[in-house]
Write a protein that holds these residues in place. Structure first.
Motif, PDB file in Angstrom:
ATOM      1  N   SER A  76       0.829  -1.215   0.000  1.00  0.00           N
ATOM      2  CA  SER A  76       0.000   0.000   0.000  1.00  0.00           C
ATOM      3  C   SER A  76       0.860   1.260   0.000  1.00  0.00           C
ATOM      4  CB  SER A  76      -0.928  -0.004   1.228  1.00  0.00           C
ATOM      5  OG  SER A  76      -1.735  -1.144   1.241  1.00  0.00           O
ATOM      6  N   THR A  77       1.584   1.457  -1.090  1.00  0.00           N
ATOM      7  CA  THR A  77       2.506   2.583  -1.151  1.00  0.00           C
ATOM      8  C   THR A  77       2.523   3.162  -2.555  1.00  0.00           C
ATOM      9  OG1 THR A  77       4.723   3.280  -0.461  1.00  0.00           O
ATOM     10  CG2 THR A  77       4.567   1.214  -1.699  1.00  0.00           C
ATOM     11  N   SER A  78       3.397   4.124  -2.797  1.00  0.00           N
ATOM     12  CA  SER A  78       3.469   4.749  -4.113  1.00  0.00           C
ATOM     13  C   SER A  78       4.878   5.258  -4.383  1.00  0.00           C
ATOM     14  CB  SER A  78       2.468   5.910  -4.228  1.00  0.00           C
ATOM     15  OG  SER A  78       2.809   6.948  -3.331  1.00  0.00           O
ATOM     16  N   ALA A  79       5.215   5.361  -5.657  1.00  0.00           N
ATOM     17  CA  ALA A  79       6.516   5.891  -6.057  1.00  0.00           C
ATOM     18  C   ALA A  79       6.477   7.388  -6.270  1.00  0.00           C
ATOM     19  CB  ALA A  79       7.003   5.194  -7.331  1.00  0.00           C
ATOM     20  N   ARG A  80       5.279   7.938  -6.367  1.00  0.00           N
ATOM     21  CA  ARG A  80       5.101   9.392  -6.404  1.00  0.00           C
ATOM     22  C   ARG A  80       3.719   9.702  -5.860  1.00  0.00           C
ATOM     23  NH1 ARG A  80       2.898  11.465 -11.817  1.00  0.00           N
ATOM     24  NH2 ARG A  80       2.012   9.612 -12.783  1.00  0.00           N
ATOM     25  N   LEU A  81       3.613  10.866  -5.245  1.00  0.00           N
ATOM     26  CA  LEU A  81       2.353  11.235  -4.624  1.00  0.00           C
ATOM     27  C   LEU A  81       1.585  12.189  -5.523  1.00  0.00           C
ATOM     28  CD1 LEU A  81       2.995  11.736  -0.797  1.00  0.00           C
ATOM     29  CD2 LEU A  81       1.445  10.131  -1.906  1.00  0.00           C
ATOM     30  N   VAL A  82       0.493  11.700  -6.056  1.00  0.00           N
ATOM     31  CA  VAL A  82      -0.430  12.516  -6.843  1.00  0.00           C
ATOM     32  C   VAL A  82      -1.716  12.557  -6.028  1.00  0.00           C
ATOM     33  CG1 VAL A  82      -1.596  12.809  -9.046  1.00  0.00           C
ATOM     34  CG2 VAL A  82       0.657  11.692  -8.961  1.00  0.00           C
ATOM     35  N   ILE A  83      -1.870  13.616  -5.240  1.00  0.00           N
ATOM     36  CA  ILE A  83      -2.970  13.612  -4.273  1.00  0.00           C
ATOM     37  C   ILE A  83      -4.343  13.573  -4.956  1.00  0.00           C
ATOM     38  CG2 ILE A  83      -1.590  14.733  -2.505  1.00  0.00           C
ATOM     39  CD1 ILE A  83      -3.034  17.332  -3.096  1.00  0.00           C
ATOM     40  N   GLU A  84      -4.408  14.023  -6.208  1.00  0.00           N
ATOM     41  CA  GLU A  84      -5.687  13.978  -6.923  1.00  0.00           C
ATOM     42  C   GLU A  84      -6.196  12.545  -7.103  1.00  0.00           C
ATOM     43  OE1 GLU A  84      -3.847  17.806  -7.477  1.00  0.00           O
ATOM     44  OE2 GLU A  84      -3.094  15.773  -7.871  1.00  0.00           O
TER      45      GLU A  84
END
Length: 283
Positions: free
Chosen positions: A129-137
């Motif tokens: 449950s993670t991400s390589a970049r944060l795109v809050i949209e």
């Protein structure tokens, strides 16, 4: 316990022995290093998982610098690069070779930094449950589906301004949406109650690190087998984030596992997550 890593002392706990008796001999078990979420929490969120995994592995969980019982160190070192380098340095300080590194949520951000910057260091990698970049949209459609316009409004305000007021509103309207479990509120209350919190590092991450957080370029540098986990109803790191990670890693190395649930499989479906990890480590 604490150990010196670079310029700080990092607090850690251990469950399970590295070498255990097997008849007339001693056998070595894998070492799993657990990286907690947040930032601003501590490794106590792994307490139950550590006990389960210690039945077949040595399990270590530590507090990132600036988090929990670990030293804060200089604020200018609260960076993804430093947090990733700390994983390698921490393992080296304890003599851990080829660890199985499991990062959940923010811990997954750190795990990506570590594996991309030190590709020969990990034995295996798990990104929960993670991400390589944060795109809050990406978050807002899921928050709206699960909690309506009020949840979207609270999320927008928090992820652009993590003030104590906005954090309180986010905690009330959005955090319960992270989980699809019926006992989600009880578990969350217990987790927050036992954690050593650091609001400063959370605010620093959202205002200083998050706006430029992008580790896509590191994905192609990962050289160890990698397991990626994603919940269908995860509002904060939606499945699109995991799919982006999987697309960036060598397909011969990566395995993608979706599950029905919210954020963090080790919280949502702990028995299944621990069994899946055991299978992955033994493969």
């Amino acid at each position: 316990m604490k150990t010196r890593v670079d310029d700080v002392d990092l607090y850690f706990d251990v469950a399970g022995a590295k070498r255990v008796p097997d008849g007339p001999t001693m056998v070595e078990r894998p070492t799993i290093v657990l990286l907690h979420g947040g930032p601003g929490f501590d490794a106590s969120i792994w307490a139950n998982t550590m006990q389960t995994l210690s039945e077949w592995a040595q399990v270590i969980a530590y507090d990132h610098r600036g988090n929990g019982h670990s030293d804060a160190g200089p604020r200018e070192k609260w960076t993804m690069e430093q947090w990733g380098d700390d994983v390698a340095a921490f393992c080296d300080a304890l003599g851990i070779e080829k660890p199985v590194v499991v990062g959940s949520s923010f811990g997954g951000f750190v795990a990506l930094s570590y594996a991309g910057r030190h590709p020969d260091h990990p034995g295996k990698l798990v990104l929960d449950s993670t991400s390589a970049r944060l795109v809050i949209e990406r978050m807002f459609p899921v928050f709206e589906r699960l909690g309506g316009p009020a949840a979207v409004d609270a999320a927008k305000r928090f992820w652009t301004d993590p003030s104590p007021e906005n954090l309180a509103d986010y905690s009330q309207k959005c955090l319960p949406l992270y989980s699809r479990r019926s006992d989600a509120m009880q578990k969350m209350t217990e987790m927050v109650g036992r954690a050593v919190m650091n609001q400063d590092v959370l605010e620093h991450f959202i205002t200083k690190v998050q706006p430029t957080y992008d580790q896509i370029s590191l994905l192609g540098k990962i050289t160890c087998p990698t397991l990626v986990l994603s919940g269908d109803d995860d509002p904060v790191t939606p499945t699109a984030c995991s799919e982006e990670i999987v697309a960036g890693i060598d397909p011969k190395l990566v395995r993608f596992q979706r599950y029905p649930g919210g954020h963090a499989m080790f919280d949502e479906k702990p028995e299944e997550a621990c069994a899946l990890l055991r299978e992955f480590v033994g493969a």
